[in-house]
Design an enzyme around this catalytic site. Structure first.
Site, PDB file in Angstrom:
ATOM      1  N   GLU A  82     -12.880  -4.891  -0.489  1.00  0.00           N
ATOM      2  CA  GLU A  82     -12.947  -5.126  -1.940  1.00  0.00           C
ATOM      3  C   GLU A  82     -12.151  -6.394  -2.315  1.00  0.00           C
ATOM      4  O   GLU A  82     -12.571  -7.170  -3.161  1.00  0.00           O
ATOM      5  CB  GLU A  82     -12.425  -3.905  -2.710  1.00  0.00           C
ATOM      6  CG  GLU A  82     -13.396  -2.723  -2.616  1.00  0.00           C
ATOM      7  CD  GLU A  82     -13.185  -1.686  -3.712  1.00  0.00           C
ATOM      8  OE1 GLU A  82     -12.021  -1.381  -4.013  1.00  0.00           O
ATOM      9  OE2 GLU A  82     -14.193  -1.185  -4.249  1.00  0.00           O
ATOM     10  N   GLN A 110     -10.446   9.499  -6.773  1.00  0.00           N
ATOM     11  CA  GLN A 110     -11.389  10.566  -7.098  1.00  0.00           C
ATOM     12  C   GLN A 110     -10.785  11.943  -6.795  1.00  0.00           C
ATOM     13  O   GLN A 110     -10.781  12.835  -7.644  1.00  0.00           O
ATOM     14  CB  GLN A 110     -12.658  10.349  -6.260  1.00  0.00           C
ATOM     15  CG  GLN A 110     -13.746  11.311  -6.570  1.00  0.00           C
ATOM     16  CD  GLN A 110     -14.989  11.156  -5.689  1.00  0.00           C
ATOM     17  OE1 GLN A 110     -15.889  11.957  -5.797  1.00  0.00           O
ATOM     18  NE2 GLN A 110     -15.058  10.168  -4.842  1.00  0.00           N
TER      19      GLN A 110
HETATM   20  P1  FAD Z   1      -0.904   6.199  -7.617  1.00  0.00           P
HETATM   21  O1  FAD Z   1      -2.097   6.097  -8.469  1.00  0.00           O
HETATM   22  O2  FAD Z   1      -0.596   5.079  -6.689  1.00  0.00           O
HETATM   23  O3  FAD Z   1       0.355   6.463  -8.550  1.00  0.00           O
HETATM   24  C1  FAD Z   1       1.672   6.620  -8.094  1.00  0.00           C
HETATM   25  C2  FAD Z   1       2.602   6.371  -9.275  1.00  0.00           C
HETATM   26  O4  FAD Z   1       3.933   6.713  -8.901  1.00  0.00           O
HETATM   27  C3  FAD Z   1       2.635   4.908  -9.723  1.00  0.00           C
HETATM   28  O5  FAD Z   1       2.556   4.833 -11.127  1.00  0.00           O
HETATM   29  C4  FAD Z   1       3.998   4.403  -9.225  1.00  0.00           C
HETATM   30  O6  FAD Z   1       4.541   3.384 -10.039  1.00  0.00           O
HETATM   31  C5  FAD Z   1       4.827   5.684  -9.325  1.00  0.00           C
HETATM   32  N1  FAD Z   1       5.975   5.697  -8.414  1.00  0.00           N
HETATM   33  C6  FAD Z   1       5.971   5.426  -7.089  1.00  0.00           C
HETATM   34  N2  FAD Z   1       7.200   5.577  -6.585  1.00  0.00           N
HETATM   35  C7  FAD Z   1       8.001   5.940  -7.612  1.00  0.00           C
HETATM   36  C8  FAD Z   1       9.376   6.264  -7.724  1.00  0.00           C
HETATM   37  N3  FAD Z   1      10.195   6.250  -6.655  1.00  0.00           N
HETATM   38  N4  FAD Z   1       9.870   6.612  -8.935  1.00  0.00           N
HETATM   39  C9  FAD Z   1       9.045   6.642 -10.032  1.00  0.00           C
HETATM   40  N5  FAD Z   1       7.747   6.362  -9.981  1.00  0.00           N
HETATM   41  C10 FAD Z   1       7.219   6.015  -8.793  1.00  0.00           C
HETATM   42  N6  FAD Z   1      -9.778   5.272  -4.669  1.00  0.00           N
HETATM   43  C11 FAD Z   1     -11.007   5.616  -5.117  1.00  0.00           C
HETATM   44  O7  FAD Z   1     -11.274   6.819  -5.343  1.00  0.00           O
HETATM   45  N7  FAD Z   1     -11.985   4.679  -5.333  1.00  0.00           N
HETATM   46  C12 FAD Z   1     -11.750   3.352  -5.158  1.00  0.00           C
HETATM   47  O8  FAD Z   1     -12.645   2.522  -5.364  1.00  0.00           O
HETATM   48  C13 FAD Z   1     -10.449   2.939  -4.717  1.00  0.00           C
HETATM   49  N8  FAD Z   1     -10.160   1.630  -4.601  1.00  0.00           N
HETATM   50  C14 FAD Z   1      -8.883   1.246  -4.291  1.00  0.00           C
HETATM   51  C15 FAD Z   1      -8.572  -0.113  -4.274  1.00  0.00           C
HETATM   52  C16 FAD Z   1      -7.277  -0.523  -3.985  1.00  0.00           C
HETATM   53  C17 FAD Z   1      -6.948  -1.985  -4.000  1.00  0.00           C
HETATM   54  C18 FAD Z   1      -6.266   0.433  -3.690  1.00  0.00           C
HETATM   55  C19 FAD Z   1      -4.859  -0.006  -3.392  1.00  0.00           C
HETATM   56  C20 FAD Z   1      -6.568   1.787  -3.710  1.00  0.00           C
HETATM   57  C21 FAD Z   1      -7.873   2.212  -4.004  1.00  0.00           C
HETATM   58  N9  FAD Z   1      -8.215   3.576  -4.060  1.00  0.00           N
HETATM   59  C22 FAD Z   1      -9.471   3.956  -4.469  1.00  0.00           C
HETATM   60  C23 FAD Z   1      -7.212   4.607  -3.720  1.00  0.00           C
HETATM   61  C24 FAD Z   1      -6.559   5.165  -4.989  1.00  0.00           C
HETATM   62  O9  FAD Z   1      -6.130   4.113  -5.809  1.00  0.00           O
HETATM   63  C25 FAD Z   1      -5.388   6.079  -4.642  1.00  0.00           C
HETATM   64  O10 FAD Z   1      -5.829   7.049  -3.738  1.00  0.00           O
HETATM   65  C26 FAD Z   1      -4.854   6.735  -5.921  1.00  0.00           C
HETATM   66  O11 FAD Z   1      -4.284   5.759  -6.761  1.00  0.00           O
HETATM   67  C27 FAD Z   1      -3.842   7.824  -5.594  1.00  0.00           C
HETATM   68  O12 FAD Z   1      -3.326   8.358  -6.789  1.00  0.00           O
HETATM   69  P2  FAD Z   1      -1.801   8.846  -6.851  1.00  0.00           P
HETATM   70  O13 FAD Z   1      -1.602   9.453  -8.190  1.00  0.00           O
HETATM   71  O14 FAD Z   1      -1.476   9.650  -5.646  1.00  0.00           O
HETATM   72  O15 FAD Z   1      -0.955   7.506  -6.698  1.00  0.00           O
END
Ligand code: FAD
Length: 405
Positions: A170, A318
């Site tokens: 991407e 997702q």
């Molecule tokens: P995140 O969305 O990463 O959120 C974690 C949060 O925790 C963030 O706000 C961060 O600031 C906060 N945080 C972290 N550490 C701390 C701390 N110590 N103290 C306080 N806050 C903290 N998935 C798809 O389904 N489709 C796609 O097309 C896709 N494309 C992607 C493209 C890219 C470039 C990337 C990097 C990922 C992609 N993904 C995609 C994967 C998807 O983005 C992740 O799987 C998803 O964001 C996971 O959600 P989460 O809530 O676990 O973590």
């Protein structure tokens, strides 16, 4: 009984969706809910490659938490989580401490470098608004410098993308679209620029449909992207990399290496004392940690096996958003004294990888292959749907992607 305290760590896809769903299910009288996040904004992690390439402004990607979360119902604390102490039901923050009755851990991912020398120090990773902005600035700086030195340094215009998975491809699609603009801005011959994807597996996008992989490679090659498959990155230096292919090592001088070949869960999981498997919590069907039933884990920090393949589900936005709905349901049930919790079931809505703003590939509705304009349209609809789920129509109208043609 006192009102139960629910603490949600992380305002990413998992955490913010949990908060948004919970605020609809519970009132201030039912529970005291606190959301903790490093920044005062949520960001669409799935758009960060566009910010990194400079094809989308980072302000489109970040959304103030207060615009999504009802602060009359949920307290928002902007702080960094330093330690999770599940045995004491406490979370240590940089600037304080919180205790909880129920915890939701949604702290996302970190880059996994697999011990490859120099990655940590010299490569860039796409994992936050700030890391994406740094990549954009760094690439632009090198293009700006190119014609301002007595001796030209070709390595300024070489961009290595370590990893031909979703994120790497991407990003390749976006940077391939941005490079012609940069060349025009800085009087550079596009032939002097190299964009090289290194992938250890025999093909990019391992596991994806071969026809779609071929389509993606043709689309990117037509825009100047080179592929080296079966090629392992061995070392990353500040001014170049070494890779190994067919048992031969080669160097490529490059001032920009983007590491997109692997992620792991936030390392706070490993130090928390929660039971984990390779850094992730192997959650129970109701998404609680096996060792601590008052802790739910969402998104990239959770490990859920796909019974059909015998492998864990890959970390995606997702699945994180679907898990969040189950967690909100189960927390609400617990607060209301119900004991029967819902089991999580993943509904695979397909996956679409963008190849730049107007091209993409994907598989939807089980096995329907899409590519080109249709896939690109679908990708934008998926992005808009994610916005709708967290912030309703208002957020879609404010931040949505409507440049369909
Ligand atoms: P995140 O969305 O990463 O959120 C974690 C949060 O925790 C963030 O706000 C961060 O600031 C906060 N945080 C972290 N550490 C701390 C701390 N110590 N103290 C306080 N806050 C903290 N998935 C798809 O389904 N489709 C796609 O097309 C896709 N494309 C992607 C493209 C890219 C470039 C990337 C990097 C990922 C992609 N993904 C995609 C994967 C998807 O983005 C992740 O799987 C998803 O964001 C996971 O959600 P989460 O809530 O676990 O973590």
């Amino acid at each position: 009984m006192n009102k139960p305290k629910i603490v949600i760590l992380g305002a990413g896809f998992g955490g913010i969706t949990t908060a948004v769903k919970l605020q609809k299910k519970l009132s201030r009288n039912d529970a005291h809910i606190t959301l903790v996040n490093k920044h005062d904004y949520h960001y669409q992690t799935t758009w960060l490659h566009e910010n990194a390439a400079g094809t989308l402004h980072h302000d489109r990607t970040r959304i103030p938490v207060k615009d999504i979360v009802d602060t009359n119902k949920i307290d928002f604390v902007q702080d960094t989580v330093v330690e999770i102490k599940p045995d004491e039901k406490k979370v240590v923050l940089k600037n304080g401490e919180l205790d909880y009755d129920y915890l939701v851990v949604g702290l996302g991912f970190e880059a996994a470098t697999f011990g490859i020398p120099g990655i940590m120090e010299n490569a860039f990773t796409i994992n936050s608004i700030n890391s994406a902005r740094l990549i954009k600035q760094h690439i632009e700086y090198n293009f700006a410098m190119y014609n301002n030195e007595k001796e030209k340094r070709p390595e300024r215009l070489n961009i290595i993308i370590g990893g031909g998975g979703f994120t790497g491809i991407e990003f390749a699609g976006e940077i391939a679209n941005r490079v012609p603009e940069l060349c025009k801005e800085y009087d550079i011959d596009p032939k002097d620029v190299r964009m090289i994807v290194l992938e250890g597996a025999p093909t990019i996008l391992p596991g994806f449909d071969p026809q779609l992989i071929e389509y993606a490679m043709n689309s990117l090659e037509a825009r100047g992207v080179e592929f080296k498959t079966g090629a392992l990155l061995k070392e990353c230096r500040v001014d170049g990399i070494t890779y190994e292919k067919d048992e031969k090592q080669e160097d490529i001088p490059a001032l920009t290496t983007i590491w997109a070949a692997g992620v792991r869960a936030n390392s706070l999981i490993e130090t928390s004392g929660l039971e984990h498997n390779r850094g992730k919590v192997p959650v129970q069907p109701d998404l609680r940690a096996p060792s601590h039933p008052d802790v739910f884990v969402v998104g990239d920090c959770a490990l859920i096996m796909n019974e059909e393949t015998g492998r864990p589900y890959p970390p995606t936005a997702q699945i994180a958003m679907q898990e969040a709905e189950t967690i909100a349901h189960n927390l609400s049930a617990l607060v209301h004294g119900k004991e029967n919790l819902e089991s999580f079931e993943f509904i695979n809505r397909g996956s679409v990888a963008s190849l730049g703003d107007s091209d993409a590939i994907g598989v939807i509705f089980g096995d329907k292959k899409i590519f080109g304009w249709t896939a690109s349209f679908m990708k934008k609809m998926i992005d808009n749907r994610a916005l709708f789920k967290i912030g309703g129509l208002g957020l879609v109208l404010k931040k949505g992607k409507f440049n369909i043609f």
